[in-house]
Every structure is written in C-alpha cells, then in structure tokens.
Design an enzyme around this catalytic site. Structure first.
Site, PDB file in Angstrom:
ATOM      1  N   LYS A  35     -11.214 -16.658 -21.368  1.00 40.94           N
ATOM      2  CA  LYS A  35     -11.277 -17.815 -22.377  1.00 40.94           C
ATOM      3  C   LYS A  35     -11.967 -18.185 -23.579  1.00 40.94           C
ATOM      4  O   LYS A  35     -12.847 -17.275 -23.323  1.00 40.94           O
ATOM      5  CB  LYS A  35     -10.470 -19.051 -21.683  1.00 40.94           C
ATOM      6  CG  LYS A  35     -12.154 -20.060 -21.347  1.00 40.94           C
ATOM      7  CD  LYS A  35     -11.875 -21.167 -20.298  1.00 40.94           C
ATOM      8  CE  LYS A  35     -12.959 -21.217 -19.594  1.00 40.94           C
ATOM      9  NZ  LYS A  35     -12.862 -22.400 -18.326  1.00 40.94           N
ATOM     10  N   ARG A 130      -9.420 -33.763 -12.946  1.00 41.15           N
ATOM     11  CA  ARG A 130      -8.992 -33.595 -14.618  1.00 41.15           C
ATOM     12  C   ARG A 130      -7.091 -33.506 -13.965  1.00 41.15           C
ATOM     13  O   ARG A 130      -6.543 -33.932 -14.840  1.00 41.15           O
ATOM     14  CB  ARG A 130     -10.175 -32.454 -14.991  1.00 41.15           C
ATOM     15  CG  ARG A 130     -10.936 -32.290 -14.549  1.00 41.15           C
ATOM     16  CD  ARG A 130     -12.122 -31.394 -15.756  1.00 41.15           C
ATOM     17  NE  ARG A 130     -11.836 -30.430 -15.215  1.00 41.15           N
ATOM     18  CZ  ARG A 130     -12.382 -29.062 -16.246  1.00 41.15           C
ATOM     19  NH1 ARG A 130     -13.233 -28.948 -17.066  1.00 41.15           N
ATOM     20  NH2 ARG A 130     -11.995 -27.820 -15.633  1.00 41.15           N
ATOM     21  N   TYR A 257     -38.058 -28.578 -42.266  1.00 40.31           N
ATOM     22  CA  TYR A 257     -37.236 -30.362 -42.753  1.00 40.31           C
ATOM     23  C   TYR A 257     -37.831 -31.369 -41.990  1.00 40.31           C
ATOM     24  O   TYR A 257     -38.004 -30.974 -41.232  1.00 40.31           O
ATOM     25  CB  TYR A 257     -35.421 -29.886 -42.589  1.00 40.31           C
ATOM     26  CG  TYR A 257     -35.207 -29.166 -43.430  1.00 40.31           C
ATOM     27  CD1 TYR A 257     -34.978 -29.712 -45.507  1.00 40.31           C
ATOM     28  CD2 TYR A 257     -34.400 -27.931 -43.450  1.00 40.31           C
ATOM     29  CE1 TYR A 257     -34.392 -29.183 -45.873  1.00 40.31           C
ATOM     30  CE2 TYR A 257     -33.414 -27.920 -44.486  1.00 40.31           C
ATOM     31  CZ  TYR A 257     -33.862 -28.163 -45.433  1.00 40.31           C
ATOM     32  OH  TYR A 257     -33.033 -27.070 -46.641  1.00 40.31           O
ATOM     33  N   MET A 305     -29.974 -24.949 -41.290  1.00 42.92           N
ATOM     34  CA  MET A 305     -28.831 -24.167 -41.767  1.00 42.92           C
ATOM     35  C   MET A 305     -28.694 -22.245 -40.919  1.00 42.92           C
ATOM     36  O   MET A 305     -27.964 -21.767 -40.336  1.00 42.92           O
ATOM     37  CB  MET A 305     -28.271 -24.652 -42.885  1.00 42.92           C
ATOM     38  CG  MET A 305     -26.225 -23.921 -43.187  1.00 42.92           C
ATOM     39  SD  MET A 305     -25.630 -23.561 -44.246  1.00 42.92           S
ATOM     40  CE  MET A 305     -25.244 -25.591 -44.244  1.00 42.92           C
TER      41      MET A 305
HETATM   42  C1  PLP Z   1     -12.989 -22.091 -16.983  1.00 40.97           C
HETATM   43  C2  PLP Z   1     -12.226 -21.445 -15.615  1.00 40.97           C
HETATM   44  C3  PLP Z   1     -13.055 -20.668 -15.113  1.00 40.97           C
HETATM   45  C4  PLP Z   1     -14.057 -19.644 -14.617  1.00 40.97           C
HETATM   46  O1  PLP Z   1     -15.504 -20.676 -15.081  1.00 40.97           O
HETATM   47  P1  PLP Z   1     -16.784 -20.231 -15.033  1.00 40.97           P
HETATM   48  O2  PLP Z   1     -17.944 -21.279 -14.744  1.00 40.97           O
HETATM   49  O3  PLP Z   1     -17.234 -19.097 -15.965  1.00 40.97           O
HETATM   50  O4  PLP Z   1     -17.053 -18.657 -14.304  1.00 40.97           O
HETATM   51  C5  PLP Z   1     -12.509 -21.055 -13.425  1.00 40.97           C
HETATM   52  N1  PLP Z   1     -11.014 -21.419 -13.612  1.00 40.97           N
HETATM   53  C6  PLP Z   1     -10.723 -22.443 -14.210  1.00 40.97           C
HETATM   54  C7  PLP Z   1      -9.778 -22.864 -14.363  1.00 40.97           C
HETATM   55  C8  PLP Z   1     -11.306 -21.916 -14.919  1.00 40.97           C
HETATM   56  O5  PLP Z   1     -11.273 -23.746 -16.255  1.00 40.97           O
END
Ligand code: PLP
Length: 365
Positions: A35, A130, A257, A305
């Site tokens: 993802k 969630r 800065y 930046m």
């Molecule tokens: C992002 C995610 C993972 C992976 O989690 P990591 O901590 O990066 O290994 C696994 N299961 C779900 C449902 C996730 O959203």
C-alpha cells in the site's frame, strides 16, 4: 546536473527481508503489503523482489492494476475492501480478493450478479475498533457470506492493535487472539492475522496468510525495543545527498532559520541539499543522526525547505561533494537505520519512507 538528492531502492535488501518473513513463519503464505505505493518505494521498483511472495496486499484499485500490469497473476488483497458497488466489477475483472469489514459491503456483494466467484476476507474487530465486525456479530455475518453464491472462499481476518508493544493481557495481543480463536475455532477457512510486528515477535501464532509490510522495507516495527539488526533486516531505501557548502562558525554564531542552533565553540558545518520539501521531517531535532562520508554525525538547527545543516566537527576531511546519508546505507555500506532518524522527530520509519516527495530522484541498485 540534477540536484544531488537521490533515493536508492535496494532490490537485494527487499529480497532478503522477504526471506526473513518466510523464515519466521515457514508454514504461512507471505503477502507483501505494498500500500501507499509500496511504503513510498514505488510498486514498480519493488515488484521484481516481491514477486517471490505468495500475494500482494494493498488498498487502491489503481495500485492493484499496476501490479497486474507488471504481469502478476497471483492473489491481490484489498485490505480496506471495496469503496463502491462498482468496485466489484473491477475485482471480478482483475481477480482481486477483498476484505469485508462493514454491513454495507455485504449488501453490495449480495446484489452482485451471480456469475461472480469472489475470494473474501471477513474482518473481525477484535479490539482495534477501526474496521470489522464485532465478535458477537461475526458468526452470523460469516453464515450470511457462506450462503452467498458470489463467495467462493472465505478467510478469517483480524488486525492487532498492540503486536508491537508490551500489552499482552486483557487489552493486548493475547486477548485479541483469544477472542478471535473463540469465535472462529470451529469454522472452516484459512486465517490471516499477522502484520510485521506479529511475525517478528509472535511467530508462534497461527496465521495461514501473513501480511508483512514495514519489515520488508527494513524498518523495525517495535523500535526501540528491537532494532533492524536485532531482527536481521536490511534498509531497502537510502536517502542520499551531498554537502553543497561549508561554513566555518565562530563561537556564538548561529545556523538556520530562527537561529535555533548557536555554536558553543568554533566549528565546521556542512550544508546538505535536503530539506522538508524532499520529505525530511522539519521537526527533526538537533542531534538527529546523519552519515557524512559513511561516518556518524548529526543535524544542527532547523531544517529548511531545501537544506539542512550537519556538524562536521568530527569529520575534518568532509567538504563540498561529500556523500550524506539521511537514512539507509552509504555507498560504502555504512548503515543508518530509518528508525533512529524517525525518533529524531518523534515519528516512525513508516512515515519517513512514505513522505519522500516527487522531486527526489529514485534509482535502483
Ligand atoms: C498496513 C497493514 C498491514 C501491514 O502492517 P505492517 O506493520 O507494515 O507490517 C497488515 N495488515 C493490514 C490490515 C494493514 O492495513
């Protein structure tokens, strides 16, 4: 010549880290979580290494399409499931598996033409609150799904809130496991419960499909309790740049800065072509580690930046053109873990790797 900042993606490290996941839980199918554009690494850049996985897990249809375009014919799991009824047509066409975490998704599925044969992950809310169905509803939803002709296969799914922490008892991982087992133990179907922290810390858990994310990219999910060295993980991304100017400070001179850093003695400072517009955290504190020519130094003053300043006091040979590693590996192999750098701004490796911006040139080695 382009500005010298570069994110190097290390294919061998990705491969190595995938093997660590396999070795930890050899009886499980390993899904590579890609993802957020493979945690900022780029789906196309990680694909060669991760096609040795048993499946991919991600969020967007657009990302799923990119994986199919690369030639992947195996499983792809949509972790948050479908976002509209229309998405089911894409799932059918692309052969995607998806989670079902809410009633409305169930209704969409039940209305879908009967010629479909979906591979569905039913998500239990075991305490994270969630996504997912509460334990007391779960069996009834499972029964409904089992009766749908559109469902070919059902996998039980759950996500830990505390796999990276010390909470084991009433509210922690043990409690979530007990709930999940109590509700699902006599139901047929595979199980998918483990994220990276659970794979590394609780490899004795039973999870037919494991969802490894952060560990594949070379960040420790439970830093500082364990470092990447403890888990035998290698950094998959190195953010490298160069020193583009040197300043000789007198005691009392300030840097950057807000004049947030004031030299206590005369000292040399390197100005690095990297700033928050490249994805380096602006809130990083003076003292956040940085490698210069493979040697450890640290950030001083405020990150701007396009630039930041590094202390060269202990690295007298460094100057304009010296290699700077913000995190990852130097070209000579010295390692600065992303977790240590993230701690310098009170965040985690996940956020740093996802935050590298589009103006940074990505390369592979
Ligand atoms: C992002 C995610 C993972 C992976 O989690 P990591 O901590 O990066 O290994 C696994 N299961 C779900 C449902 C996730 O959203």
């Amino acid at each position: 010549m382009p500005r010298p900042i570069t994110a190097v993606i290390h294919r061998q490290s990705l491969q190595h880290n995938l093997n660590v996941a396999r070795t930890k839980m050899p009886n499980s199918q390993v899904y590579a979580v890609v993802k957020a554009n493979a945690y900022g690494h780029g789906i196309e850049r990680v694909y060669q290494a991760f096609k040795a996985a048993d499946g991919f897990a991600l969020l967007d249809l657009a990302e799923a399409k990119r994986i199919r375009a690369l030639g992947w014919t195996g499983p792809i799991l949509l972790l948050e499931g479908i976002f509209s009824e229309q998405d089911l047509f894409d799932c059918q066409e692309l052969g995607l598996s998806f989670s079902i975490h809410s009633e409305y998704q169930l209704e969409w599925l039940a209305r879908f033409p009967l010629n479909a044969q979906f591979d569905v992950y039913l998500k239990m809310n075991s305490g994270m609150n969630r996504l997912g169905f509460r334990p007391e509803q779960y069996r009834q939803v499972w029964q409904q799904l089992s009766n749908l002709p559109q469902v070919q296969r059902l996998t039980h799914m759950m996500h830990f809130s505390d796999a990276d922490g010390e909470r084991l008892g009433r509210d922690g991982i043990e409690h979530q496991c007990q709930l999940f087992d109590a509700i699902t133990h006599d139901l047929p179907g595979a199980r998918s419960v483990c994220n990276s922290a659970a794979i590394l810390r609780h490899a004795d858990l039973s999870s037919d499909v494991i969802r490894s994310g952060i560990m594949l990219y070379g960040s420790s999910p439970d830093f500082p309790a364990h470092t990447v060295d403890d888990w035998n993980l290698q950094p998959a991304m190195s953010l490298r740049s160069e020193i583009i100017a040197v300043q000789q400070l007198k005691a009392g001179d300030s840097v950057g800065y807000g004049s947030k850093f004031i030299a206590e003695t005369d000292m040399r400072v390197g100005i690095v072509a990297c700033g928050y517009a490249d994805g380096y955290q602006r809130l990083s504190k003076t003292g956040t580690p940085i490698l210069v020519d493979g040697q450890r130094s640290h950030l001083i003053g405020r990150v701007s930046m396009d630039m930041l300043a590094v202390d060269l006091t202990t690295i007298p040979d460094a100057g304009v053109g010296s290699e700077v590693v913000l995190w990852g590996k130097s070209s000579q192999g010295a390692v600065l873990s992303i977790d240590e750098v993230a701690a310098g701004s009170g965040t985690i490796g996940y956020e740093l790797m996802c935050a590298v911006t589009a103006r940074v040139n990505f390369v592979q080695d």
